[in-house]
Motif scaffolding. Sequence first.
Motif, PDB file in Angstrom:
ATOM      1  N   SER A  18       0.842  -1.215   0.000  1.00  0.00           N
ATOM      2  CA  SER A  18       0.000   0.000   0.000  1.00  0.00           C
ATOM      3  C   SER A  18       0.872   1.259   0.000  1.00  0.00           C
ATOM      4  N   TYR A  19       2.016   1.222   0.671  1.00  0.00           N
ATOM      5  CA  TYR A  19       2.959   2.349   0.637  1.00  0.00           C
ATOM      6  C   TYR A  19       3.494   2.530  -0.781  1.00  0.00           C
ATOM      7  N   GLU A  20       3.879   1.444  -1.419  1.00  0.00           N
ATOM      8  CA  GLU A  20       4.410   1.524  -2.784  1.00  0.00           C
ATOM      9  C   GLU A  20       3.365   2.075  -3.755  1.00  0.00           C
ATOM     10  N   GLU A  21       2.121   1.628  -3.615  1.00  0.00           N
ATOM     11  CA  GLU A  21       1.059   2.127  -4.491  1.00  0.00           C
ATOM     12  C   GLU A  21       0.745   3.600  -4.205  1.00  0.00           C
ATOM     13  N   LEU A  22       0.856   4.003  -2.950  1.00  0.00           N
ATOM     14  CA  LEU A  22       0.688   5.415  -2.598  1.00  0.00           C
ATOM     15  C   LEU A  22       1.763   6.260  -3.280  1.00  0.00           C
ATOM     16  N   ILE A  23       2.999   5.801  -3.253  1.00  0.00           N
ATOM     17  CA  ILE A  23       4.104   6.516  -3.907  1.00  0.00           C
ATOM     18  C   ILE A  23       3.855   6.586  -5.421  1.00  0.00           C
ATOM     19  N   ASP A  24       3.400   5.484  -6.013  1.00  0.00           N
ATOM     20  CA  ASP A  24       3.098   5.477  -7.453  1.00  0.00           C
ATOM     21  C   ASP A  24       2.007   6.498  -7.781  1.00  0.00           C
ATOM     22  N   LEU A  25       0.959   6.542  -6.962  1.00  0.00           N
ATOM     23  CA  LEU A  25      -0.128   7.498  -7.178  1.00  0.00           C
ATOM     24  C   LEU A  25       0.381   8.930  -7.009  1.00  0.00           C
ATOM     25  N   ALA A  26       1.178   9.165  -5.990  1.00  0.00           N
ATOM     26  CA  ALA A  26       1.744  10.501  -5.772  1.00  0.00           C
ATOM     27  C   ALA A  26       2.525  10.955  -7.006  1.00  0.00           C
ATOM     28  N   ALA A  27       3.265  10.044  -7.609  1.00  0.00           N
ATOM     29  CA  ALA A  27       4.064  10.400  -8.793  1.00  0.00           C
ATOM     30  C   ALA A  27       3.180  10.759  -9.996  1.00  0.00           C
ATOM     31  N   GLN A  28       1.939  10.286 -10.012  1.00  0.00           N
ATOM     32  CA  GLN A  28       1.008  10.656 -11.081  1.00  0.00           C
ATOM     33  C   GLN A  28       0.376  12.024 -10.827  1.00  0.00           C
ATOM     34  N   ILE A  29       0.202  12.382  -9.556  1.00  0.00           N
ATOM     35  CA  ILE A  29      -0.537  13.583  -9.172  1.00  0.00           C
ATOM     36  C   ILE A  29       0.375  14.774  -8.881  1.00  0.00           C
ATOM     37  N   CYS A  30       1.548  14.500  -8.327  1.00  0.00           N
ATOM     38  CA  CYS A  30       2.414  15.566  -7.792  1.00  0.00           C
ATOM     39  C   CYS A  30       3.652  15.789  -8.645  1.00  0.00           C
ATOM     40  N   GLU A  31       4.250  16.965  -8.443  1.00  0.00           N
ATOM     41  CA  GLU A  31       5.464  17.334  -9.175  1.00  0.00           C
ATOM     42  C   GLU A  31       6.715  17.271  -8.317  1.00  0.00           C
ATOM     43  N   GLU A  32       6.548  17.476  -7.014  1.00  0.00           N
ATOM     44  CA  GLU A  32       7.699  17.519  -6.106  1.00  0.00           C
ATOM     45  C   GLU A  32       7.350  16.834  -4.798  1.00  0.00           C
ATOM     46  N   PHE A  33       8.385  16.622  -3.991  1.00  0.00           N
ATOM     47  CA  PHE A  33       8.186  16.181  -2.618  1.00  0.00           C
ATOM     48  C   PHE A  33       9.225  16.872  -1.753  1.00  0.00           C
ATOM     49  N   ILE A  34       8.940  16.922  -0.453  1.00  0.00           N
ATOM     50  CA  ILE A  34       9.905  17.493   0.482  1.00  0.00           C
ATOM     51  C   ILE A  34      10.299  16.446   1.513  1.00  0.00           C
ATOM     52  N   TYR A  80      13.694  20.127  -1.233  1.00  0.00           N
ATOM     53  CA  TYR A  80      12.703  19.957  -2.293  1.00  0.00           C
ATOM     54  C   TYR A  80      13.331  19.135  -3.417  1.00  0.00           C
ATOM     55  N   PHE A  81      12.573  18.125  -3.880  1.00  0.00           N
ATOM     56  CA  PHE A  81      13.042  17.253  -4.959  1.00  0.00           C
ATOM     57  C   PHE A  81      11.937  17.083  -5.998  1.00  0.00           C
ATOM     58  N   LYS A  82      12.333  16.847  -7.237  1.00  0.00           N
ATOM     59  CA  LYS A  82      11.385  16.483  -8.293  1.00  0.00           C
ATOM     60  C   LYS A  82      10.859  15.077  -8.001  1.00  0.00           C
ATOM     61  N   LEU A  83       9.579  14.871  -8.256  1.00  0.00           N
ATOM     62  CA  LEU A  83       8.978  13.546  -8.109  1.00  0.00           C
ATOM     63  C   LEU A  83       8.764  12.982  -9.508  1.00  0.00           C
ATOM     64  N   LYS A  88      10.568   8.114  -7.290  1.00  0.00           N
ATOM     65  CA  LYS A  88       9.571   7.295  -6.585  1.00  0.00           C
ATOM     66  C   LYS A  88      10.175   5.940  -6.196  1.00  0.00           C
ATOM     67  N   GLU A  89      11.042   5.403  -7.047  1.00  0.00           N
ATOM     68  CA  GLU A  89      11.691   4.125  -6.725  1.00  0.00           C
ATOM     69  C   GLU A  89      12.702   4.292  -5.590  1.00  0.00           C
ATOM     70  N   ILE A  90      13.358   5.434  -5.544  1.00  0.00           N
ATOM     71  CA  ILE A  90      14.288   5.714  -4.443  1.00  0.00           C
ATOM     72  C   ILE A  90      13.522   5.802  -3.122  1.00  0.00           C
ATOM     73  N   LEU A 113       3.939  17.369  -3.082  1.00  0.00           N
ATOM     74  CA  LEU A 113       3.463  18.687  -3.505  1.00  0.00           C
ATOM     75  C   LEU A 113       2.965  18.648  -4.940  1.00  0.00           C
ATOM     76  N   LYS A 114       1.767  19.184  -5.137  1.00  0.00           N
ATOM     77  CA  LYS A 114       1.196  19.317  -6.467  1.00  0.00           C
ATOM     78  C   LYS A 114       1.770  20.564  -7.146  1.00  0.00           C
ATOM     79  N   LYS A 115       1.209  20.889  -8.273  1.00  0.00           N
ATOM     80  CA  LYS A 115       1.600  22.097  -8.999  1.00  0.00           C
ATOM     81  C   LYS A 115       1.535  23.302  -8.063  1.00  0.00           C
ATOM     82  N   ASP A 116       2.433  24.239  -8.238  1.00  0.00           N
ATOM     83  CA  ASP A 116       2.524  25.442  -7.406  1.00  0.00           C
ATOM     84  C   ASP A 116       2.798  25.124  -5.937  1.00  0.00           C
TER      85      ASP A 116
END
Length: 161
Positions: A18-34, A80-83, A88-90, A113-116
Amino acid sequence: MIKIKSLWILSKEPTGKSYEELIDLAAQICEEFILVRRSKEPKSENVDNLLKELGKFFVEVNQQSSWPGTETTYCAEVYYFKLNYVTKEILKKYSKGLYSWIEPTLLQDLCFLKKDRKPWIINIAHEKFSYLEGSFNEDIIQDVEALNNIVGIEIEELIID
């Protein structure tokens, strides 16, 4: 027009698949992560290795006294990093659960983080608390539905006046 604001709380930690699928979904929706470094102690070898692997996707680091879900009286380093498909694999490699993002083993409070730079999932890992927040609209409904489709993720809605 009155906008209803809600929190959608992840009522249990996403771990494993479920964590891995959450990360996969985040990579579809978001541009960055902190990721946040609060400690002034030397970084662990694990954190050094993580930062090296994320290095070419690094956007910036800021001294901040607040970041999504947290306000403090001191400054921490907020990275701040690009997602993307590589980062996502890291994130999956270094942790098997959302609440594992705690110092000194890792950096803290993985947040997407999403756009903006609008926060998507806000994570306060040391408190074992994660949530989405927003006004009741089509985007947030789609995000909640997508999260609900991940086996092992449970979400509770809390309406805020």
